[in-house]
Design an enzyme around this catalytic site. Structure first.
Site, PDB file in Angstrom:
ATOM      1  CG  HIS A  22      21.603  61.087 -63.694  1.00  0.00           C
ATOM      2  ND1 HIS A  22      21.448  62.052 -64.664  1.00  0.00           N
ATOM      3  CD2 HIS A  22      20.769  60.071 -64.058  1.00  0.00           C
ATOM      4  CE1 HIS A  22      20.590  61.637 -65.580  1.00  0.00           C
ATOM      5  NE2 HIS A  22      20.155  60.428 -65.234  1.00  0.00           N
TER       6      HIS A  22
ATOM      7  NE  ARG B 130      17.055  62.839 -66.212  1.00  0.00           N
ATOM      8  CZ  ARG B 130      16.302  63.517 -67.070  1.00  0.00           C
ATOM      9  NH1 ARG B 130      16.031  64.789 -66.842  1.00  0.00           N
ATOM     10  NH2 ARG B 130      15.808  62.929 -68.151  1.00  0.00           N
TER      11      ARG B 130
ATOM     12  CE  LYS C 205      20.706  60.681 -73.845  1.00  0.00           C
ATOM     13  NZ  LYS C 205      20.618  59.641 -72.787  1.00  0.00           N
TER      14      LYS C 205
ATOM     15  CE1 TYR D  82      13.492  57.581 -62.476  1.00  0.00           C
ATOM     16  CE2 TYR D  82      12.317  58.138 -64.492  1.00  0.00           C
ATOM     17  CZ  TYR D  82      13.470  58.164 -63.729  1.00  0.00           C
ATOM     18  OH  TYR D  82      14.609  58.773 -64.214  1.00  0.00           O
TER      19      TYR D  82
ATOM     20  CG  HIS E 101      12.514  60.186 -70.308  1.00  0.00           C
ATOM     21  ND1 HIS E 101      12.048  59.557 -69.166  1.00  0.00           N
ATOM     22  CD2 HIS E 101      13.806  60.505 -70.041  1.00  0.00           C
ATOM     23  CE1 HIS E 101      13.006  59.494 -68.279  1.00  0.00           C
ATOM     24  NE2 HIS E 101      14.084  60.065 -68.777  1.00  0.00           N
TER      25      HIS E 101
ATOM     26  NE  ARG F 196      19.097  63.564 -69.890  1.00  0.00           N
ATOM     27  CZ  ARG F 196      18.013  63.929 -70.575  1.00  0.00           C
ATOM     28  NH1 ARG F 196      17.779  65.221 -70.809  1.00  0.00           N
ATOM     29  NH2 ARG F 196      17.157  63.019 -71.027  1.00  0.00           N
TER      30      ARG F 196
END
Length: 539
Positions: A483, A486, A419, A518, A509, A394
């Site tokens: 982004h 990524r 995150k 994806y 994640h 990120r």
């Protein structure tokens, strides 16, 4: 020697023009609060009766302003430059733009009132008998498109320069160019519309346009200042140059646009910090909660009930037309106050969540990634984009990577406190490692892998500019951002046969459902599928 009236920092003053003379300056300093202005390149004194009479006594031959200042207390009050014009047409619609405010005068109409109230922070001014709407980007276009042929007058006045405290500082005339050197090492350029000057500014590296405050900015360099001055002289512009106060704090919130504006309660901010929310989350929640409490500015916060909360959320959706993510954030910000700060019961303030919008991210193909990197000639810029793509980072993670986080033995990159305040490892590309070694020999960073001025973290704005310029050079037409690298990293891993669980770990994640998006983007296996159209014989 000549005197004239001016407005400096929102205060009425008397400017004194005279050739440089050390003796005259020492005499002038006898007047209380006499100051030198870099902007006006002249001395100035308060526009008061006492200072005026003292000036006449010290310099009997001076050319003075036509009117002597009154002895009222309002001599030093801020001049209100936002008063609407007196020639409003009562039959049609009159729109006037005063810097950051739009005034609308029109006959009373319920439909028009609902439209204006749908604009954020719009309000009715009883004294001036008109609507006032903040001049946010796009607001003037919305208003013009709505009223169309009903507009009888459309008045746009000189733009106003807003100082760091949000107060009116002075007007910028049509023939003025104001250059401000900021404390962050950039130049702000404020001027009326000038196509030729705008074209020149766009030639400078890392130029940017601030649509909210209506100014251009470029990196500071003395040669840039000289070039702009030469261009301004050719355009017969009056150049004003000044340096920003390093101690000044920029407050972008429009608290000064709204009477009795309520700031976020201190206990709200303290509770967020106590629970170790990130700075970005604190900033987001603060802005959202302030919007909410100012929507009900006539009510005490403790008296806002569940029905009012739901009414506000409906207003956001039906009138503001906000996105699903914005609505979710607004709900979280409101619930945090009533549940965590006040300790209310969860069920009382529980509101329905909107149905999530199913959107797919835009990704670049492997060929487009190659074109992008080839178009990036600067080795530092190339290393930045390569790190973002090859590690799936990120933007907020990218700027926090330190030298110690690059493990060339294990070919890993350590991502600290990303995150959700989680650490993780991602892969280090061999080609990236070679570029990083060449980059290190040239730039010699000390702490952060990519450092800006004075050894600070590289700014996210600069990285976004790098991505934008490289896309233009590579001829990439897709609407992508940093982004998107990524997203491309994850998609390409999936297409090359990497297990979804490993991709989830590399991206950091928390849920596999987030990574599964994806699978809807990848083109793997599409070459094996034939369209039924190809089997038809109709040509």
């Amino acid at each position: 020697m000549k005197a004239s009236k001016i407005v400096n920092n929102g205060e009425a003053r008397i400017k004194i023009d005279f050739p440089y003379n050390r003796e005259m300056i020492s005499i002038l300093r006898q007047i209380s609060d006499a100051k030198w202005s870099k902007t006006y390149n002249a001395w100035h004194i308060p526009n008061t009766k006492t200072a005026f009479n003292q000036l006449k006594t010290l310099f009997p031959e001076i050319e003075l302003p036509l009117k002597e200042p009154s002895n009222k207390k309002a001599d030093n009050t801020t001049i209100n430059t936002f008063l609407p014009p007196q020639n409003f047409n009562s039959k049609g619609v009159t729109i006037a733009v005063f810097g950051r405010k739009i005034t609308i005068k029109l006959p009373k109409n319920e439909v028009d009132t609902r439209f204006i109230l749908g604009l954020r922070y719009s309000r009715w001014d009883r004294k001036q008998f008109c609507w006032i709407v903040p001049n946010y980007p796009g607001n003037l276009d919305l208003i013009s498109d709505y009223f169309k042929e009903r507009i009888t007058e459309n008045l746009i006045y000189d733009e106003l320069l807003i100082n760091n405290k949000g107060e009116n500082q002075r007007t910028i005339g049509n023939n003025d160019l104001l250059i401000i050197k900021t404390s962050t090492g950039r130049l702000k350029l404020l001027f009326a519309y000038n196509l030729e000057l705008t074209k020149v500014i766009k030639l400078f590296p890392f130029h940017s346009w601030n649509s909210e405050n209506k100014w251009w900015s470029i990196p500071f360099a003395q040669k840039f200042v000289d070039e702009i001055k030469i261009m301004a002289k050719a355009q017969n512009l009056n150049v004003l140059y000044e340096e920003e106060d390093k101690k000044a704090i920029k407050e972008r919130i429009s608290a000064f646009d709204i009477p009795n504006y309520r700031s976020c309660p201190e206990e709200y901010i303290l509770k967020l910090k106590e629970l170790r929310y990130s700075e970005q989350t604190i900033k987001t929640y603060k802005g959202l909660f302030e919007e909410f409490i100012n929507y009900y500015h006539k009510f005490e916060i403790s008296k806002i009930d569940e029905s009012m909360i739901i009414a506000f959320l409906r207003y956001l959706v039906l009138e503001r037309k906000i996105s699903t993510s914005y609505q979710n954030q607004a709900i979280n910000a409101i619930k945090f106050y009533f549940e965590r700060v006040l300790g209310g019961q969860r069920k009382v303030y529980l509101v329905d969540r909107p149905r999530a919008e199913k959107t797919l991210p835009v990704v670049l193909s492997e060929k487009e990634i190659g074109d992008l990197l080839r178009a990036t000639e600067n080795i530092k810029h190339k290393a930045i984009l390569m790190l973002c793509y090859s590690g799936g980072l990120r933007l907020s993670e990218l700027i926090k990577v330190k030298l110690k986080d690059i493990d060339s033995n294990r070919m890993q990159i350590r991502v600290e406190q990303a995150k959700g305040k989680k650490d993780r490892y991602t892969i280090l590309s061999i080609k990236l490692l070679e570029i990083l070694r060449d980059y290190f020999k040239i730039y010699r960073p000390k702490t952060w892998l990519f450092e800006g001025s004075k050894g600070m973290q590289y700014s996210t704005r600069s990285i976004q500019s790098i991505m934008k310029e490289s896309c233009v050079k590579a001829g990439i037409k897709k609407k992508v951002s940093v982004h998107s690298l990524r997203h491309s990293f994850a998609t390409h891993l999936l297409e090359n046969g990497t297990d979804l669980r490993y991709i989830q770990s590399l991206l950091g994640h928390a849920s596999s459902k987030t990574t599964e998006i994806y699978t809807h983007i990848t083109t793997k296996g599409f070459d094996q599928i034939k369209s039924p159209m190809d089997k038809l014989d109709f040509l």
